[in-house]
Design an enzyme around this catalytic site. Structure first.
Site, PDB file in Angstrom:
ATOM      1  N   ASN A  10     -11.218  24.442   3.360  1.00 32.89           N
ATOM      2  CA  ASN A  10     -12.549  24.850   2.899  1.00 32.89           C
ATOM      3  C   ASN A  10     -13.521  23.820   3.455  1.00 32.89           C
ATOM      4  O   ASN A  10     -13.574  22.699   2.965  1.00 32.89           O
ATOM      5  CB  ASN A  10     -12.577  24.882   1.360  1.00 32.89           C
ATOM      6  CG  ASN A  10     -13.958  25.158   0.813  1.00 32.89           C
ATOM      7  OD1 ASN A  10     -14.876  25.501   1.567  1.00 32.89           O
ATOM      8  ND2 ASN A  10     -14.112  25.024  -0.501  1.00 32.89           N
ATOM      9  N   LYS A  12     -16.591  23.840   3.218  1.00 34.81           N
ATOM     10  CA  LYS A  12     -17.802  23.694   2.384  1.00 34.81           C
ATOM     11  C   LYS A  12     -19.039  23.714   3.304  1.00 34.81           C
ATOM     12  O   LYS A  12     -19.042  24.434   4.287  1.00 34.81           O
ATOM     13  CB  LYS A  12     -17.699  22.440   1.514  1.00 34.81           C
ATOM     14  CG  LYS A  12     -16.393  22.433   0.707  1.00 34.81           C
ATOM     15  CD  LYS A  12     -16.320  21.405  -0.373  1.00 34.81           C
ATOM     16  CE  LYS A  12     -14.969  21.520  -1.076  1.00 34.81           C
ATOM     17  NZ  LYS A  12     -14.824  20.588  -2.194  1.00 34.81           N
ATOM     18  N   HIS A  95     -15.371  29.377  -6.400  1.00 31.56           N
ATOM     19  CA  HIS A  95     -15.109  27.936  -6.289  1.00 31.56           C
ATOM     20  C   HIS A  95     -15.900  27.211  -7.380  1.00 31.56           C
ATOM     21  O   HIS A  95     -17.014  27.610  -7.724  1.00 31.56           O
ATOM     22  CB  HIS A  95     -15.522  27.442  -4.900  1.00 31.56           C
ATOM     23  CG  HIS A  95     -15.052  26.062  -4.617  1.00 31.56           C
ATOM     24  ND1 HIS A  95     -15.715  24.950  -5.105  1.00 31.56           N
ATOM     25  CD2 HIS A  95     -13.974  25.608  -3.942  1.00 31.56           C
ATOM     26  CE1 HIS A  95     -15.061  23.874  -4.718  1.00 31.56           C
ATOM     27  NE2 HIS A  95     -14.000  24.236  -4.020  1.00 31.56           N
ATOM     28  N   GLU A  97     -17.632  24.643  -7.324  1.00 30.21           N
ATOM     29  CA  GLU A  97     -18.986  24.233  -6.921  1.00 30.21           C
ATOM     30  C   GLU A  97     -19.966  25.382  -7.061  1.00 30.21           C
ATOM     31  O   GLU A  97     -21.125  25.184  -7.422  1.00 30.21           O
ATOM     32  CB  GLU A  97     -18.965  23.683  -5.479  1.00 30.21           C
ATOM     33  CG  GLU A  97     -18.292  22.312  -5.434  1.00 30.21           C
ATOM     34  CD  GLU A  97     -17.564  22.004  -4.132  1.00 30.21           C
ATOM     35  OE1 GLU A  97     -17.795  22.691  -3.120  1.00 30.21           O
ATOM     36  OE2 GLU A  97     -16.737  21.071  -4.137  1.00 30.21           O
ATOM     37  N   GLU A 165      -7.681  24.676  -8.865  1.00 29.66           N
ATOM     38  CA  GLU A 165      -8.391  23.458  -8.483  1.00 29.66           C
ATOM     39  C   GLU A 165      -8.957  22.786  -9.724  1.00 29.66           C
ATOM     40  O   GLU A 165     -10.030  23.161 -10.201  1.00 29.66           O
ATOM     41  CB  GLU A 165      -9.539  23.799  -7.519  1.00 29.66           C
ATOM     42  CG  GLU A 165      -9.088  24.466  -6.237  1.00 29.66           C
ATOM     43  CD  GLU A 165     -10.068  24.214  -5.095  1.00 29.66           C
ATOM     44  OE1 GLU A 165      -9.610  23.705  -4.068  1.00 29.66           O
ATOM     45  OE2 GLU A 165     -11.273  24.493  -5.238  1.00 29.66           O
ATOM     46  N   GLY A 171     -12.739  16.290  -4.541  1.00 31.03           N
ATOM     47  CA  GLY A 171     -13.599  15.321  -3.867  1.00 31.03           C
ATOM     48  C   GLY A 171     -13.611  13.943  -4.526  1.00 31.03           C
ATOM     49  O   GLY A 171     -14.442  13.105  -4.202  1.00 31.03           O
ATOM     50  N   SER A 211      -8.320  17.001  -3.668  1.00 25.17           N
ATOM     51  CA  SER A 211      -7.876  15.770  -3.009  1.00 25.17           C
ATOM     52  C   SER A 211      -6.464  15.871  -2.434  1.00 25.17           C
ATOM     53  O   SER A 211      -5.732  14.882  -2.400  1.00 25.17           O
ATOM     54  CB  SER A 211      -7.997  14.581  -3.962  1.00 25.17           C
ATOM     55  OG  SER A 211      -9.341  14.405  -4.380  1.00 25.17           O
TER      56      SER A 211
HETATM   57  P1  13P Z   1     -11.161  18.105  -1.676  1.00 23.59           P
HETATM   58  O1  13P Z   1      -9.887  18.378  -0.938  1.00 23.59           O
HETATM   59  O2  13P Z   1     -12.228  17.499  -0.809  1.00 23.59           O
HETATM   60  O3  13P Z   1     -10.939  17.403  -2.962  1.00 23.59           O
HETATM   61  O4  13P Z   1     -11.758  19.552  -2.049  1.00 23.59           O
HETATM   62  C1  13P Z   1     -10.933  20.484  -2.654  1.00 23.59           C
HETATM   63  C2  13P Z   1     -11.648  21.783  -2.710  1.00 23.59           C
HETATM   64  O5  13P Z   1     -12.611  21.938  -3.429  1.00 23.59           O
HETATM   65  C3  13P Z   1     -11.175  22.852  -1.832  1.00 23.59           C
HETATM   66  O6  13P Z   1     -11.790  24.053  -2.140  1.00 23.59           O
END
Ligand code: 13P
Length: 248
Positions: A10, A12, A95, A97, A165, A171, A211
């Site tokens: 992803n 982002k 997601h 976010e 997740e 992150g 992560s």
């Molecule tokens: P990270 O791997 O940067 O923690 O992000 C995970 C994520 O949100 C994947 O959609």
């Protein structure tokens, strides 16, 4: 039949046409022998260029969102048909976010999921609890609601992917331990069994995300209920190939 592992990145809101093309060119030879399914979910505007860049490789290009209406007066949105036009196969839905910053709810997750499925796209439906929910022993309750409401009306649950997740692991560099991730994903599968039947639940691919990186992917992927990963930060570099090749 065993579930085929599925590693998805992803991106982002990262990368440009140039840096994306370069990374895909570097990844292509590295993932050539991969035994799992591989996807990169990229910003919508990069989809045409990244589809072209990934052509002829194991890497499929996915989107990070899709609108629930087929078409119409929804300024700034992108439809399932538009994604399909470019050969997109996967789309991330719900997601954390988007839930946190853009007003995504279990209801809109549900609408997007049904529209994606109706158009032959494979939704990667994201679920997961926050730190305070975990600490308050609310994880199962939160997942129950996200799954029950988010997947309401889905006819064939085997046509979608779930990404677990935990919000506190995204992150932050704080990965769930192998045991924590396995235990929670096993719970998700049990819940899917109650909603859609055990036989169907056993066919659903469930990814871990938060992560996940080149160092911890092997341990996570060795867990019996973890079928893949949804990778954020580590999908922006060639480390992604190491995760794809977790079994080597
Ligand atoms: P990270 O791997 O940067 O923690 O992000 C995970 C994520 O949100 C994947 O959609």
């Amino acid at each position: 039949m065993a579930r085929k592992p599925f590693i998805a990145g992803n991106w982002k809101m990262n990368m440009t046409v140039e840096s994306g093309k370069q990374l895909i060119a570097e990844l292509k030879p590295l993932v050539k022998e991969a035994k799992c399914d591989v996807a990169l979910c990229v910003p919508a505007i990069l989809i045409p260029a990244m589809v072209k860049a990934a052509k002829g490789s194991k890497i499929k290009i996915g989107a990070q969102n899709v609108h629930f209406a087929e078409r119409g007066a929804y300024t700034g949105e992108i439809s399932a048909e538009m994604l399909k036009d470019y050969g997109v196969k996967y789309v991330i839905i719900g997601h954390s976010e988007r839930r946190q910053y853009f007003g995504e709810t279990d209801d809109t997750v549900n609408k997007r999921t049904l529209t994606a499925l109706a158009n032959g796209l494979t939704p990667i439906v994201c679920v997961g609890e926050t730190l305070s929910e975990r600490e308050g022993n609310q994880t199962e309750k939160v997942l129950d609601k996200q799954l029950t409401e988010g997947l309401n009306g889905v006819e064939d649950v085997t046509k979608l992917v779930i990404a677990y997740e935990p919000v506190w692991a995204i992150g932050t560099g704080k990965t769930a331990t192998d045991e924590q991730a396995q235990e929670t994903i096993k719970y998700i599968r049990k819940k899917l069994g109650k909603l859609f039947g055990v036989k169907n639940a056993n066919k659903v691919k469930i990814q871990y995300g938060g992560s996940m990186n080149a160092g911890n992917c092997k341990g996570l992927m060795a867990q019996p209920d973890i079928d893949g990963g949804l990778i954020g930060g580590a999908s922006l570099k060639t480390d992604f190939a190491t995760i794809v090749n977790f079994d080597k």
